[in-house]
Design a protein around this motif. Structure first.
Motif, mmCIF file in Angstrom:
data_model
loop_
_atom_site.group_PDB
_atom_site.id
_atom_site.type_symbol
_atom_site.label_atom_id
_atom_site.label_comp_id
_atom_site.label_asym_id
_atom_site.label_seq_id
_atom_site.Cartn_x
_atom_site.Cartn_y
_atom_site.Cartn_z
ATOM 1 N N LEU A 17 0.823 -1.214 0.000
ATOM 2 C CA LEU A 17 0.000 0.000 0.000
ATOM 3 C C LEU A 17 0.857 1.263 0.000
ATOM 4 N N MET A 18 1.763 1.362 1.004
ATOM 5 C CA MET A 18 2.526 2.602 1.144
ATOM 6 C C MET A 18 3.673 2.713 0.161
ATOM 7 N N ASP A 42 4.044 -8.292 -5.266
ATOM 8 C CA ASP A 42 4.359 -6.889 -5.584
ATOM 9 C C ASP A 42 4.570 -6.720 -7.083
ATOM 10 N N GLU A 95 5.675 -4.624 9.075
ATOM 11 C CA GLU A 95 6.225 -4.227 10.381
ATOM 12 C C GLU A 95 6.776 -5.457 11.128
ATOM 13 N N SER A 122 6.158 2.270 11.308
ATOM 14 C CA SER A 122 5.176 3.080 12.036
ATOM 15 C C SER A 122 5.595 3.237 13.483
HETATM 16 N N1 LIG Z 1 -0.474 1.620 6.000
HETATM 17 C C1 LIG Z 1 -0.203 2.789 6.553
HETATM 18 O O1 LIG Z 1 -1.054 3.685 6.612
HETATM 19 C C2 LIG Z 1 1.176 3.050 7.105
HETATM 20 C C3 LIG Z 1 1.489 4.350 7.576
HETATM 21 C C4 LIG Z 1 2.797 4.627 8.007
HETATM 22 C C5 LIG Z 1 3.745 3.625 8.010
HETATM 23 N N2 LIG Z 1 3.412 2.352 7.573
HETATM 24 C C6 LIG Z 1 4.477 1.335 7.614
HETATM 25 O O2 LIG Z 1 4.898 1.068 6.273
HETATM 26 C C7 LIG Z 1 5.370 -0.292 6.188
HETATM 27 C C8 LIG Z 1 4.598 -0.997 5.077
HETATM 28 O O3 LIG Z 1 3.211 -0.908 5.341
HETATM 29 P P1 LIG Z 1 2.092 -1.103 4.203
HETATM 30 O O4 LIG Z 1 0.848 -0.535 4.770
HETATM 31 O O5 LIG Z 1 2.601 -0.645 2.903
HETATM 32 O O6 LIG Z 1 1.983 -2.699 4.214
HETATM 33 P P2 LIG Z 1 1.469 -3.686 3.071
HETATM 34 O O7 LIG Z 1 0.972 -4.890 3.817
HETATM 35 O O8 LIG Z 1 0.564 -3.043 2.122
HETATM 36 O O9 LIG Z 1 2.814 -4.083 2.296
HETATM 37 C C9 LIG Z 1 3.803 -4.788 2.934
HETATM 38 C C10 LIG Z 1 4.916 -5.105 1.958
HETATM 39 O O10 LIG Z 1 5.933 -5.758 2.704
HETATM 40 C C11 LIG Z 1 6.681 -6.559 1.833
HETATM 41 N N3 LIG Z 1 6.776 -7.916 2.376
HETATM 42 C C12 LIG Z 1 5.770 -8.716 2.800
HETATM 43 N N4 LIG Z 1 6.273 -9.917 3.177
HETATM 44 C C13 LIG Z 1 7.617 -9.854 2.988
HETATM 45 C C14 LIG Z 1 8.679 -10.753 3.180
HETATM 46 N N5 LIG Z 1 8.462 -11.982 3.657
HETATM 47 N N6 LIG Z 1 9.933 -10.359 2.864
HETATM 48 C C15 LIG Z 1 10.180 -9.115 2.376
HETATM 49 N N7 LIG Z 1 9.200 -8.212 2.171
HETATM 50 C C16 LIG Z 1 7.930 -8.577 2.476
HETATM 51 C C17 LIG Z 1 5.967 -6.566 0.495
HETATM 52 O O11 LIG Z 1 6.605 -5.651 -0.346
HETATM 53 C C18 LIG Z 1 4.581 -6.087 0.839
HETATM 54 O O12 LIG Z 1 3.938 -5.514 -0.268
HETATM 55 C C19 LIG Z 1 5.178 -0.903 7.563
HETATM 56 O O13 LIG Z 1 6.369 -0.801 8.303
HETATM 57 C C20 LIG Z 1 4.087 -0.015 8.171
HETATM 58 O O14 LIG Z 1 4.137 -0.022 9.585
HETATM 59 C C21 LIG Z 1 2.166 2.060 7.113
#
Ligand SMILES: NC(=O)c1ccc[n+]([C@@H]2O[C@H](COP(=O)([O-])OP(=O)(O)OC[C@H]3O[C@@H](n4cnc5c(N)ncnc54)[C@H](O)[C@@H]3O)[C@@H](O)[C@H]2O)c1
Length: 332
Positions: A17-18, A42, A95, A122
């Motif tokens: 997502l992010m 991805d 995370e 986060s």
């Molecule tokens: N969603 C939000 O609003 C938000 C806001 C601020 C920060 N964050 C932080 O951003 C980060 C990503 O969040 P997101 O919402 O994009 O999550 P998401 O679940 O949409 O994406 C997670 C991504 O992690 C990677 N991933 C998953 N399994 C993996 C593995 N086994 N090995 C390597 N990579 C792997 C992939 O690229 C996957 O697309 C997290 O640390 C989250 O805390 C999220």
């Protein structure tokens, strides 16, 4: 699109997502972007998501060109060696410390010694994450808000071992990404915004679980009080605007009654244990039909572009700008 950013190649690892909205933001700002897909899903979804962001952003007037114009600067790949010329690599994986650590090893095996690294974590302290890397002094938190290409929020976080000068460089650079950043000079769990917001969430759970108000009532109060002024000012300016002594008076009697619970609230625990994710699977604090959940997601996207327009009219230094205009001087 900034010409100078063209020379700063940026990597983004993790295209969920992010990651996708961060890639969109960086492309809009004129960077060449290497987007690494650590999992095969991805590779299947990232380009489509980024394209959708560009299409919507063009409809809304954020960009003038079609997506293909920006894609000239984009490489999406599973191959970490493509990061070798990046001056900055932003990790945006789930995370999980173990997964983040394994990703850092792969990034550090290819990037230059003086390239910077950052995590969009986060809540994991940067002082913890930077110790998982070989060169902690060049490691920072870059904490974005979704959708990254429309929001002006960004926290640049220095861990205990970060080189503050490099943090200031990121802080300066992020202005060219359309951000009004905060530089967190001393690491603290949750950084600034999550500490503020989680204090609010804790009180919201307290009010509902103790029968003072319903979920709907708490939400209505948030939206129509804080939601009314928070795009213009923060809490300190708000107290200045509305009279500081009143707050001084209330603090004495109200602070001792606020929740300071350290327990997991049952309300959220029950939802998560039953598999609820929120609108993502139509199961959260409210009940949704599939159609309503989808419509909420669409409405949030629409709103994020609308509120952006209003926010741009009121930058942090809006009064300074007005003063400069009144005095016939343009602020640079
Ligand atoms: N969603 C939000 O609003 C938000 C806001 C601020 C920060 N964050 C932080 O951003 C980060 C990503 O969040 P997101 O919402 O994009 O999550 P998401 O679940 O949409 O994406 C997670 C991504 O992690 C990677 N991933 C998953 N399994 C993996 C593995 N086994 N090995 C390597 N990579 C792997 C992939 O690229 C996957 O697309 C997290 O640390 C989250 O805390 C999220």
């Amino acid at each position: 699109m900034s010409e100078s950013n063209q020379h700063i190649e940026v990597g983004v690892v993790g295209l969920g997502l992010m990651g996708c909205s961060i890639v969109t933001c960086l492309l809009m700002a004129g960077h060449r972007v290497v987007a690494i897909a650590p999992i095969s899903a991805d590779m299947d979804h990232a380009l489509g998501r980024i394209k959708a962001h560009f299409i919507k952003s063009r409809e809304q007037g954020l960009v003038n060109e079609p997506p293909e114009y920006y894609f000239e600067n984009l490489l999406i790949t599973e191959d970490y060696t493509a990061l070798k010329n990046c001056r900055l690599v932003i990790e945006c994986t789930i995370e999980n410390e173990e997964i983040k650590k394994s990703v850092y090893g792969k990034i550090e095996a290819v990037i230059a010694d003086d390239a910077l690294m950052a995590s969009n974590t986060s809540a994991i302290p940067i002082s913890v994450l930077q110790r998982l890397s070989k060169r902690p002094e060049r490691f920072f938190g870059l904490h974005w808000a979704e959708p990254s290409h429309t929001t002006r929020f960004l926290e640049v976080i220095c861990g205990e071992l970060s080189d503050i000068g490099k943090g200031e460089f990121l802080y300066d650079l992020s202005h060219s990404w359309g951000k009004e950043p905060t530089l967190v000079r001393k690491d603290i769990r949750g950084f600034i915004t999550n500490r503020l917001m989680y204090a609010t969430y804790r009180e919201a759970f307290f009010l509902v679980e103790n029968g003072y108000a319903t979920v709907e009532d708490v939400d209505r109060a948030c939206r129509n009080n804080a939601g009314y002024w928070m795009t213009l000012v923060g809490v300190f300016r708000w107290m200045d605007l509305t009279g500081v002594p009143a707050y001084h008076n209330v603090i004495k009697d109200l602070f001792p009654t606020l929740s300071n619970s350290t327990e997991m609230p049952k309300l959220i625990d029950d939802i998560v244990k039953a598999g609820g994710r929120g609108v993502g699977n139509a199961h959260g604090f409210y009940s949704y039909t599939e159609e309503e959940a989808k419509l909420w997601e669409e409405t949030f996207t629409e709103f994020s572009y609308e509120i952006r327009k209003l926010a741009l009219k009121y930058p942090v230094d809006v009064v300074k700008k007005k003063m400069a205009a009144l005095n016939g001087k343009e602020l640079v």
